[in-house]
Design an enzyme around this catalytic site. Structure first.
Site, mmCIF file in Angstrom:
data_model
loop_
_atom_site.group_PDB
_atom_site.id
_atom_site.type_symbol
_atom_site.label_atom_id
_atom_site.label_comp_id
_atom_site.label_asym_id
_atom_site.label_seq_id
_atom_site.Cartn_x
_atom_site.Cartn_y
_atom_site.Cartn_z
ATOM 1 C CB ALA A 42 54.635 38.502 33.855
ATOM 2 C CB ILE A 43 55.955 34.635 29.747
ATOM 3 C CG1 ILE A 43 56.665 33.693 30.735
ATOM 4 C CG2 ILE A 43 56.577 34.515 28.355
ATOM 5 C CD1 ILE A 43 56.490 32.238 30.409
ATOM 6 C CB THR A 44 52.527 36.976 27.184
ATOM 7 O OG1 THR A 44 51.653 36.057 27.863
ATOM 8 C CG2 THR A 44 53.477 36.194 26.303
ATOM 9 N N GLY A 45 52.196 38.397 30.344
ATOM 10 C CA GLY A 45 51.238 39.126 31.170
ATOM 11 C C GLY A 45 51.841 40.357 31.828
ATOM 12 N N GLY B 272 46.010 33.508 31.837
ATOM 13 C CA GLY B 272 45.203 34.078 30.773
ATOM 14 C C GLY B 272 44.241 35.158 31.229
ATOM 15 C CB SER C 138 52.248 34.365 41.755
ATOM 16 O OG SER C 138 50.911 34.187 41.360
ATOM 17 C CG ASP D 24 50.988 26.896 26.871
ATOM 18 O OD1 ASP D 24 51.849 25.996 27.043
ATOM 19 O OD2 ASP D 24 50.345 27.403 27.799
ATOM 20 C CB SER E 37 55.843 31.370 36.329
ATOM 21 O OG SER E 37 54.489 31.773 36.179
#
Length: 503
Positions: free
Chosen positions: A196-199, A168, A203, A256, A194
């Protein structure tokens, strides 16, 4: 019904076939029903129907089902109606606000992993969990089921350390620094991360700029045993594979559920054999957790589940109202993290958060005395041990250990947005910042991102640069500039954001 098999090299995430509507009518089945497809093996697949894509007498078989059956084009297979999975009853039970049993939860997760549930059925489970929540028992049972239905790692040496951030906050690149610090202290840290999905960058996206990140669970164990740590993409390991499938249905809904968040994190840590974990909970009106009360409640939930799993968990509630460091996106973040390891220089937010999280882990791992972990972490960086360890990790994962921060590539298409007036930066809007980065190409384009020149509370003069946008492609840079002007990233004291007038 005997039919000729026809491959469709399309990945759909589950066993699925497509039949002509005429054949489906003859079998008495409809779109969304299940069938058994048999040759030498048998699978259960979800049916799609069509009037035109495939002719009567043939069955189209998507990639996952084709690979499972090991069939060949035009091979005759048998297709017969099949019952719906029992887990659908359990999903309906959750929709009725009833508590699930351990066995029922395992069946749901197992069917998700096997691809036995449709997106609608998985979405119903996720939505019911979001609306009604889960108690501590259900969260534990879901976590154990997620672990049991995937690969697991067991180390001979203990303790095994790990850390995680619930996310976030843009620019949270600290894993690239924390992992080598902890490993340089002699502890094991098999860090699965993971994308990025929405970011703007996960990492795993960042580490991939320096070295490959796709490894099996067995390879993760070998790498970690050899050099003390790794930083890999969890999606390639088959560790807690249900998680990626669940995330896939959460994303379009932008939800989420707390139960899934906790289970997802803990299942991955438990599956890699972690004994101890530090959880980073960014808190603030710009992050996922808005208040200190929410953050403390989430921390207690994680610690309780850790106790149930015999895992020691400590939580750090961190400031989430502003980006970590001054870079967001791919190569820019990697440069900033490497600079910190090379010279012990960089933004205070990056250095302090890295040392705080690392220090907690060193104390939990028994290599630093109480309240001495942060100091030890700083010494490990200043001495060059952390950088040397990171180069070892890069090399063993197949990257170039000689790379320096200056050599990390960034986008060559750049534009700087200037301040319209004198004043202090009163606010940086994290979501808008990420949106501009993604418009510039992140996370797909590794060179795309934003370099922030002025952060919250800093004074800026008219004409000074507020931030610079980087992109790999000119048209993406143009789009990002327009996005940054349409919905400003920063608010400078005294700025008029918009005039609304009566016409």
């Amino acid at each position: 019904m005997k039919m000729k098999a026809q491959p469709y090299d399309i990945e759909v995430g589950r066993y699925e076939i497509i039949m002509n509507a005429t054949d489906a009518d003859e079998l008495g089945i409809h779109a969304g029903d299940r069938v058994q497809v048999k040759n030498r093996d048998t699978i259960t697949a979800v049916v799609e129907t069509t009037d035109a894509i495939i002719p009567p007498g043939r069955v189209g078989i998507y990639r996952e089902a084709w690979e499972a059956l090991k069939t060949v084009p035009d091979e005759v297979v048998e297709v017969i109606p099949a019952e719906r999975p029992r887990s659908i009853q359990y999903i309906r039970k959750k929709m009725d606000k009833q508590k699930l049993t351990s066995e029922e939860m395992h069946d749901i997760i197992a069917d998700i992993v096997k691809g036995n549930l449709t997106e609608i059925e998985m979405t119903s489970f996720v939505t019911a969990s979001y609306i009604y929540g889960m108690d501590a028992d259900e969260i534990e049972w879901m976590t154990r089921a997620m672990v049991k239905t995937g690969d697991q790692i067991s180390f001979d040496t203990h303790p095994v350390m790990d850390h995680h951030s619930i996310g976030g906050v843009p620019g949270n690149k600290i894993s690239l620094c924390v992992v080598p610090i902890v490993a340089a202290a002699g502890l094991l840290i098999p860090k699965t991360s993971s994308r990025a999905i929405t970011g703007a960058a996960g990492s795993a996206d960042l580490m991939e700029i320096l070295a490959p990140v796709s490894f099996s669970a067995e390879e993760v164990k070998k790498i970690t045993t050899k050099v003390g740590g790794c930083l890999v993409w969890g999606g390639a390991t088959n560790i807690a594979p249900a998680d990626d499938k669940i995330i896939g249905v959460e994303y379009p809904l932008s939800i989420d559920p707390r139960s899934q968040l906790i289970s997802s994190v803990m299942a991955k840590k438990y599956a890699v054999g972690a004994d101890t974990m530090v959880l980073d909970i960014p808190m603030g009106n710009q992050s996922k957790i808005a208040t200190i009360q929410e953050a403390r409640k989430l921390a207690r939930d994680f610690i309780e589940l850790g106790d149930r799993l015999k895992m020691r968990v400590e939580c750090a509630i961190t400031y989430g109202g502003s980006p970590i460091g001054r870079t967001i996106g791919g190569g820019l973040e990697v440069r900033e993290a490497l600079t910190m390891l090379e010279k012990f220089e960089g933004p205070t937010s990056l250095i302090e958060k890295t040392l705080a999280i690392s220090g907690m882990m060193l104390e939990m791992g028994g290599v630093a005395a109480k309240n001495e972990g942060q100091k030890m972490a700083a010494e490990i960086v200043k001495s060059g041990k952390a950088l040397r360890k990171f180069k070892e990790i890069i090399e063993v994962q197949g990257g170039d250990p000689k790379i320096t921060s200056e050599q990390v590539p960034v986008g060559d298409k750049v534009a700087t947005v200037l301040s319209p007036q004198d004043g202090y930066v009163l606010e940086i809007f994290n979501k808008r910042l990420v949106a501009v980065c993604r418009t510039a190409g992140a996370p797909h384009d590794k060179g795309a991102g934003i370099l922030i020149h002025k952060k919250k509370g800093e004074y800026v003069k008219k004409g000074d640069g507020l931030f610079t946008i980087y992109a790999d492609k000119e048209w993406k840079l143009d789009a990002a500039i327009k996005e940054s002007l349409r919905d400003p990233i920063m608010f400078v004291e005294g700025m008029v954001l918009e005039k609304v007038q009566v016409v």
